[in-house]
Each structure stands twice: as C-alpha cells, then as structure tokens.
Design a protein around this motif. Structure first.
Motif, PDB file in Angstrom:
ATOM      1  N   MET A  50      32.016  20.053  27.298  1.00 50.69           N
ATOM      2  CA  MET A  50      31.548  19.703  27.085  1.00 50.69           C
ATOM      3  C   MET A  50      31.508  17.937  27.043  1.00 50.69           C
ATOM      4  O   MET A  50      31.248  17.416  27.618  1.00 50.69           O
ATOM      5  CB  MET A  50      30.550  20.391  25.801  1.00 50.69           C
ATOM      6  CG  MET A  50      30.447  21.489  25.508  1.00 50.69           C
ATOM      7  SD  MET A  50      29.782  22.168  23.849  1.00 50.69           S
ATOM      8  CE  MET A  50      29.040  20.878  23.259  1.00 50.69           C
ATOM      9  N   VAL A  51      33.481  17.707  26.456  1.00 52.65           N
ATOM     10  CA  VAL A  51      33.055  16.260  26.698  1.00 52.65           C
ATOM     11  C   VAL A  51      33.205  16.037  28.241  1.00 52.65           C
ATOM     12  O   VAL A  51      32.872  15.181  28.438  1.00 52.65           O
ATOM     13  CB  VAL A  51      34.181  16.178  25.648  1.00 52.65           C
ATOM     14  CG1 VAL A  51      35.202  14.770  26.111  1.00 52.65           C
ATOM     15  CG2 VAL A  51      34.148  16.076  24.036  1.00 52.65           C
ATOM     16  N   ALA A  52      34.235  16.215  28.752  1.00 57.36           N
ATOM     17  CA  ALA A  52      34.236  16.200  30.052  1.00 57.36           C
ATOM     18  C   ALA A  52      33.045  15.635  30.937  1.00 57.36           C
ATOM     19  O   ALA A  52      32.400  14.867  32.314  1.00 57.36           O
ATOM     20  CB  ALA A  52      34.896  17.062  30.793  1.00 57.36           C
ATOM     21  N   ALA A  53      31.580  16.903  31.089  1.00 65.34           N
ATOM     22  CA  ALA A  53      30.408  17.084  31.539  1.00 65.34           C
ATOM     23  C   ALA A  53      29.274  15.764  30.955  1.00 65.34           C
ATOM     24  O   ALA A  53      28.189  15.731  31.507  1.00 65.34           O
ATOM     25  CB  ALA A  53      30.228  18.333  31.589  1.00 65.34           C
ATOM     26  N   HIS A  77      38.062  19.538  13.416  1.00 66.22           N
ATOM     27  CA  HIS A  77      39.358  21.302  13.187  1.00 66.22           C
ATOM     28  C   HIS A  77      39.720  20.012  14.719  1.00 66.22           C
ATOM     29  O   HIS A  77      40.294  20.127  15.097  1.00 66.22           O
ATOM     30  CB  HIS A  77      39.311  21.370  12.620  1.00 66.22           C
ATOM     31  CG  HIS A  77      40.292  22.533  12.676  1.00 66.22           C
ATOM     32  ND1 HIS A  77      41.639  22.039  12.096  1.00 66.22           N
ATOM     33  CD2 HIS A  77      40.903  23.620  13.326  1.00 66.22           C
ATOM     34  CE1 HIS A  77      41.891  23.366  12.578  1.00 66.22           C
ATOM     35  NE2 HIS A  77      41.731  24.166  13.854  1.00 66.22           N
ATOM     36  N   HIS A  78      39.130  21.149  15.206  1.00 68.26           N
ATOM     37  CA  HIS A  78      39.177  21.975  16.830  1.00 68.26           C
ATOM     38  C   HIS A  78      39.671  20.563  17.522  1.00 68.26           C
ATOM     39  O   HIS A  78      40.493  20.080  18.785  1.00 68.26           O
ATOM     40  CB  HIS A  78      37.834  22.566  17.136  1.00 68.26           C
ATOM     41  CG  HIS A  78      37.888  23.612  16.610  1.00 68.26           C
ATOM     42  ND1 HIS A  78      39.071  24.710  17.083  1.00 68.26           N
ATOM     43  CD2 HIS A  78      37.162  24.841  16.022  1.00 68.26           C
ATOM     44  CE1 HIS A  78      38.003  26.004  16.294  1.00 68.26           C
ATOM     45  NE2 HIS A  78      37.078  25.917  16.120  1.00 68.26           N
ATOM     46  N   LEU A  79      38.547  19.002  17.426  1.00 71.25           N
ATOM     47  CA  LEU A  79      38.994  17.714  18.294  1.00 71.25           C
ATOM     48  C   LEU A  79      39.768  17.671  17.786  1.00 71.25           C
ATOM     49  O   LEU A  79      40.919  16.904  18.921  1.00 71.25           O
ATOM     50  CB  LEU A  79      37.317  17.078  18.033  1.00 71.25           C
ATOM     51  CG  LEU A  79      35.890  17.153  18.593  1.00 71.25           C
ATOM     52  CD1 LEU A  79      35.757  16.381  18.241  1.00 71.25           C
ATOM     53  CD2 LEU A  79      36.343  16.810  19.898  1.00 71.25           C
ATOM     54  N   LYS A  80      40.787  17.788  16.393  1.00 67.17           N
ATOM     55  CA  LYS A  80      42.363  17.232  16.112  1.00 67.17           C
ATOM     56  C   LYS A  80      43.082  18.016  17.026  1.00 67.17           C
ATOM     57  O   LYS A  80      43.819  16.854  17.423  1.00 67.17           O
ATOM     58  CB  LYS A  80      42.053  16.936  14.927  1.00 67.17           C
ATOM     59  CG  LYS A  80      44.127  16.646  14.410  1.00 67.17           C
ATOM     60  CD  LYS A  80      43.514  16.764  12.644  1.00 67.17           C
ATOM     61  CE  LYS A  80      44.917  15.912  12.461  1.00 67.17           C
ATOM     62  NZ  LYS A  80      46.016  15.505  13.121  1.00 67.17           N
ATOM     63  N   ASP A  84      45.598  15.936  18.992  1.00 68.10           N
ATOM     64  CA  ASP A  84      47.167  16.635  19.299  1.00 68.10           C
ATOM     65  C   ASP A  84      47.806  16.525  20.134  1.00 68.10           C
ATOM     66  O   ASP A  84      49.143  16.897  20.654  1.00 68.10           O
ATOM     67  CB  ASP A  84      47.427  17.182  18.442  1.00 68.10           C
ATOM     68  CG  ASP A  84      47.558  16.992  17.034  1.00 68.10           C
ATOM     69  OD1 ASP A  84      46.698  15.351  16.321  1.00 68.10           O
ATOM     70  OD2 ASP A  84      47.483  17.458  15.617  1.00 68.10           O
ATOM     71  N   ALA A  85      46.932  17.751  21.211  1.00 69.98           N
ATOM     72  CA  ALA A  85      47.715  18.473  22.402  1.00 69.98           C
ATOM     73  C   ALA A  85      47.793  17.109  23.857  1.00 69.98           C
ATOM     74  O   ALA A  85      48.605  18.244  24.588  1.00 69.98           O
ATOM     75  CB  ALA A  85      47.422  19.793  22.592  1.00 69.98           C
ATOM     76  N   GLY A  86      47.255  15.919  23.349  1.00 71.03           N
ATOM     77  CA  GLY A  86      46.744  15.084  24.288  1.00 71.03           C
ATOM     78  C   GLY A  86      45.909  15.837  25.414  1.00 71.03           C
ATOM     79  O   GLY A  86      45.878  15.174  26.628  1.00 71.03           O
ATOM     80  N   ALA A 100      36.706  11.808  24.836  1.00 71.17           N
ATOM     81  CA  ALA A 100      36.939  11.318  25.980  1.00 71.17           C
ATOM     82  C   ALA A 100      38.208  12.123  26.736  1.00 71.17           C
ATOM     83  O   ALA A 100      39.211  12.298  25.649  1.00 71.17           O
ATOM     84  CB  ALA A 100      36.712  10.832  26.251  1.00 71.17           C
ATOM     85  N   LEU A 101      38.438  13.241  27.810  1.00 61.14           N
ATOM     86  CA  LEU A 101      39.077  13.950  28.184  1.00 61.14           C
ATOM     87  C   LEU A 101      40.416  12.814  28.763  1.00 61.14           C
ATOM     88  O   LEU A 101      39.804  11.547  29.154  1.00 61.14           O
ATOM     89  CB  LEU A 101      38.779  14.121  29.284  1.00 61.14           C
ATOM     90  CG  LEU A 101      39.628  15.651  30.054  1.00 61.14           C
ATOM     91  CD1 LEU A 101      39.888  16.276  29.188  1.00 61.14           C
ATOM     92  CD2 LEU A 101      39.434  16.301  31.367  1.00 61.14           C
TER      93      LEU A 101
END
Length: 120
Positions: A50-53, A77-80, A84-86, A100-101
């Motif tokens: 969703m963010v990328a599109a 929470h999911h966004l964090k 954290d995973a970059g 943003a991606l």
C-alpha cells in the motif's frame, strides 16, 4: 513511535551471495532472517504494498487504517516493525507521520532469492 523528525533506516542487509550458489555467513543469515520475519506477516506485506503503490510512494498512517480495518495503534506497531527492519522510513510532519519504502530495501532480498542467480 519515536518523536524524531525523520528516521534513517538501519543498514541494509549486507551483500549476500544467492542462497543457491554459495553458503551465506551467519551474519548475513541473521540480517536476511530479520527482513524475512518482518515481511512474514500478511498485514505488513499489505502495508509495504500500500505504501509503495500510494501517490508519491508515501502514505500517512491515517490513510492506512481504514483499508486494513485495523486500529491506528495496531497499524503503528506493524509500521514500526517494518521501520526497524529497514524496509520503511518515517518522516514526521507536524502531527502526521508519513511512511515510504526504502528504495533499496527489497533489492538485497530479491538478489538473494532470485532464480536468475543460478546462471551467474
């Protein structure tokens, strides 16, 4: 979420040989596992998509809650986890946070898992 104006992503997964051509190091495996673990959740996969599109490749958390049918704290929470995973970066603008991606975030994953790596 941190109140920092803009967060930089953690270092990307290091250069990693394709899994099928040579063994990866323990450190590369840990980095790759962290990335895969972050993406191994259906909600997080949808958020990345969703963010990328989204228009201009960025989205506000307020634009993500309704399509997913989840509360803002759950989405945050999911966004964090993705930050954290970059995989995503966060930019705080006033009271809103935009995500943003990271342009190269999935490149290392694609390179490691690419079937075309067998022909190298």
């Amino acid at each position: 979420m941190p109140t920092v104006t803009s967060l930089q992503p953690p270092p990307p997964v290091g250069p990693c040989a394709p899994l099928l051509t040579e063994p990866i190091t323990a450190e590369q495996a840990a980095d790759l596992a962290r990335l895969l673990k972050a993406l191994a959740d259906p909600t997080r996969l949808r958020l990345v998509s969703m963010v990328a599109a989204h228009e201009n490749g960025e989205a506000c958390v307020c634009e993500l809650t309704e399509p997913l049918g989840l509360t803002q704290p759950t989405i945050s929470h999911h966004l964090k986890v993705l930050i954290d995973a970059g995989i995503l970066i966060r930019d705080k603008r006033g009271v809103w946070a935009y995500y943003a991606l990271v342009p190269t975030a999935l490149d290392a994953l694609a390179a490691v898992l690419s079937p075309s790596s067998l022909s190298r």
